[in-house]
Design an enzyme around this catalytic site. Structure first.
Site, mmCIF file in Angstrom:
data_model
loop_
_atom_site.group_PDB
_atom_site.id
_atom_site.type_symbol
_atom_site.label_atom_id
_atom_site.label_comp_id
_atom_site.label_asym_id
_atom_site.label_seq_id
_atom_site.Cartn_x
_atom_site.Cartn_y
_atom_site.Cartn_z
ATOM 1 N N CYS A 138 0.825 -1.210 0.000
ATOM 2 C CA CYS A 138 0.000 0.000 0.000
ATOM 3 C C CYS A 138 0.866 1.270 0.000
ATOM 4 C CB CYS A 138 -0.990 -0.050 1.157
ATOM 5 S SG CYS A 138 -2.424 1.026 0.937
ATOM 6 N N HIS A 139 0.845 2.039 1.065
ATOM 7 C CA HIS A 139 1.617 3.284 1.146
ATOM 8 C C HIS A 139 3.065 3.074 1.590
ATOM 9 C CE1 HIS A 139 -2.320 5.149 0.794
ATOM 10 N NE2 HIS A 139 -1.712 6.298 0.561
#
Length: 176
Positions: free
Chosen positions: A106-107
């Protein structure tokens, strides 16, 4: 137990994505890996976005990369905080230089960007960091999960099963 004898550090900071932290941690432990949770300080409690808790076993500065097989960086809001610590950037960069497995979901790619390790590698993550990865020289691919070199990438929460499979496989093979 595919990962018996393997050591993996999981980086933690407040705002981690609960499932992107705990599901891979449990999966690694299920396969026999020794999982060390590292935060800014040892024995500190951290809160996830959904309020699950994690307690650090170590601080970042005490981690010796040479004794590791991999690093896992969960997503959420935590990567934007983790990337500000010199110890984290140095740890990730050193692990990359030593060809240790580095898992980012994800991030988490924000940490890879700040550590300077993504240029020229295929990458995936949250759509929210697509431009950041491209601007840092990574090659964006829209897949649930992928491995390029020693980097293991996962897109978002729904792709955790694919990410975990790729992460376990990379750690099992070893990329030293």
């Amino acid at each position: 137990m595919k990962l018996k004898g393997k050591r993996v550090v999981v980086l933690v900071e407040n705002g981690f994505e609960d499932l992107e932290f705990w599901v891979p941690v449990m999966r690694l432990r299920e396969e026999g890996a020794e999982v060390i949770i590292a935060g800014k300080e040892k024995d500190r409690q951290f809160s996830g976005k959904g309020c699950l808790q994690a307690v650090s076993d170590s601080d970042f500065a005490s981690i010796d990369v040479s004794g590791l097989d991999g690093i896992l960086i969960p997503g959420g809001w935590a990567p934007d905080k983790l990337r500000r610590y010199e110890e984290v950037k140095n740890l990730v960069k050193s692990a990359h230089e030593k060809r240790k497995v580095i898992g980012m979901i994800c991030h988490a790619g924000l940490v890879g960007i700040s550590a300077g390790i993504v240029r020229g590698f295929r990458s995936v993550g949250s759509e929210g960091i697509k431009d950041d990865l491209i601007n840092a020289g990574a090659v964006w691919v829209d897949e649930p999960a992928l491995v390029d070199g020693n980097l293991v990438w996962g897109r978002v929460v729904k792709d955790i099963p694919d990410f975990c499979r790729k992460l376990v496989e990379a750690l099992e093979k070893g990329l030293r």
